[in-house]
Design a protein around this motif. Structure first.
Motif, PDB file in Angstrom:
ATOM      1  N   SER A  57      42.895  39.076  38.055  1.00  0.00           N
ATOM      2  CA  SER A  57      43.375  38.236  39.296  1.00  0.00           C
ATOM      3  C   SER A  57      44.821  38.210  39.740  1.00  0.00           C
ATOM      4  O   SER A  57      45.202  37.163  39.890  1.00  0.00           O
ATOM      5  N   VAL A  58      45.599  39.242  39.597  1.00  0.00           N
ATOM      6  CA  VAL A  58      46.913  39.459  40.072  1.00  0.00           C
ATOM      7  C   VAL A  58      46.758  39.598  41.406  1.00  0.00           C
ATOM      8  O   VAL A  58      45.832  40.215  42.168  1.00  0.00           O
TER       9      VAL A  58
ATOM     10  N   GLY B 222      42.514  44.715  40.295  1.00  0.00           N
ATOM     11  CA  GLY B 222      40.994  44.874  40.720  1.00  0.00           C
ATOM     12  C   GLY B 222      40.883  44.634  42.279  1.00  0.00           C
ATOM     13  O   GLY B 222      41.377  45.324  43.253  1.00  0.00           O
TER      14      GLY B 222
HETATM   15  C1  PEP Z   1      40.324  44.450  36.566  1.00  0.00           C
HETATM   16  O1  PEP Z   1      38.962  44.757  36.918  1.00  0.00           O
HETATM   17  O2  PEP Z   1      40.723  45.344  36.128  1.00  0.00           O
HETATM   18  C2  PEP Z   1      40.864  43.544  37.301  1.00  0.00           C
HETATM   19  C3  PEP Z   1      42.131  43.221  37.011  1.00  0.00           C
HETATM   20  O3  PEP Z   1      40.235  42.816  38.303  1.00  0.00           O
HETATM   21  P1  PEP Z   1      40.700  41.535  39.125  1.00  0.00           P
HETATM   22  O4  PEP Z   1      42.280  41.929  39.707  1.00  0.00           O
HETATM   23  O5  PEP Z   1      39.902  41.456  40.237  1.00  0.00           O
HETATM   24  O6  PEP Z   1      40.870  40.488  38.202  1.00  0.00           O
END
Ligand code: PEP
Length: 255
Positions: free
Chosen positions: A213-214, A234
């Motif tokens: 969730s960055v 992601g």
């Molecule tokens: C990921 O799946 O590698 C990821 C970091 O997803 P999100 O940024 O959506 O949390």
């Protein structure tokens, strides 16, 4: 000084048209962040179209998974050599969704890392604890167990040269909940220490990305931490504007 890397994991999203447009939009903005390495990992079938859209740019092409096998009767699998042939330079191994949904074992994950390394790809090894493991106070043990097959490998020192580790707390992936900068830094520091115990040289230059969730709004404070060398992104990687705002946050780490 380790060059920050911001790598987008597009997961199983989009169409050919979407992938081309997203790659072109990232490419157009990428020149603004010369001090940051950028890369995208589209779904396998979109690699050729994205390779074409990124041709000659400074945005790297990565894959989300790779077979541990070199070649042969492995229906549905894609080898590291095939990825290299398509123009990939990076590949994720052991993403939590691969470990959890597709039951990849820690040993298999390291076999994939070895296959990637052998083909000349940069493996991005993903590790991270679940919420229950964090709440039970076992985060360090879980991360150590996930790294053990690599650190215990007879060729560990060579495999670690140029490799990347992504710390992705499972409870933060796609949830909107992010590890605090202090929580993430603590795990990143632990990872670097564990690696230093096996390969001190590699540990100093090892890039450890944070993922989970960055977003543009939290990237700067996460990337300000001394052992966080960029991000694996992601959801926010599916919008060029957000992805590049995160790259801008990584650029500010260097200045
Ligand atoms: C990921 O799946 O590698 C990821 C970091 O997803 P999100 O940024 O959506 O949390």
């Amino acid at each position: 000084m380790r060059t920050p890397l911001v790598l987008g994991n597009w997961k199983m999203h989009g169409s050919q048209a979407f992938a081309r447009a997203l790659a072109e939009a990232v490419r157009a903005r990428a020149e603004a962040f010369p001090g940051v390495e950028l890369g995208v990992c589209p779904p396998y079938v979109m690699l050729p179209i994205v390779a074409k859209a990124l041709d000659g740019s400074r945005v790297a092409l990565g894959a989300q998974n790779v077979s541990e096998f070199g070649e042969g009767a492995y229906t549905g699998e894609i080898s590291a050599g095939m990825l290299k042939d398509l123009g990939c330079t990076h590949v994720l191994v052991g993403h939590f969704e691969r470990r959890q949904i597709f039951a990849e074992s820690p040993v298999q994950v390291v076999q994939k890392l070895v296959a990637a390394h052998t083909a000349g790809l940069v493996p991005v090894l993903c590790v991270g604890e679940t919420l229950a493991e964090r709440q039970a106070g076992t985060t360090s043990r879980v991360i150590e167990a996930q790294l053990q097959p690599l650190l215990g490998h007879p060729e560990a020192a060579a495999l670690l040269v140029g490799a990347i580790i992504a710390y992705e707390p499972v409870w933060a992936i796609g949830t909107g909940e992010t590890a605090s900068p202090a929580q993430a830094q603590a795990v990143h520091q632990d990872i670097r220490k564990l690696v230093a115990g096996r390969a001190p040289e590699a540990a100093r230059s090892l890039r450890i990305l944070y993922g989970g969730s960055v977003k543009p709004g939290n990237a700067t404070e996460l990337f300000a931490m001394p052992d966080i060398d960029g991000g694996l992104i992601g959801g926010a990687a599916l919008k060029a504007e957000d992805f590049c705002a995160i790259a801008e946050a990584a650029a500010s780490k260097r200045s």
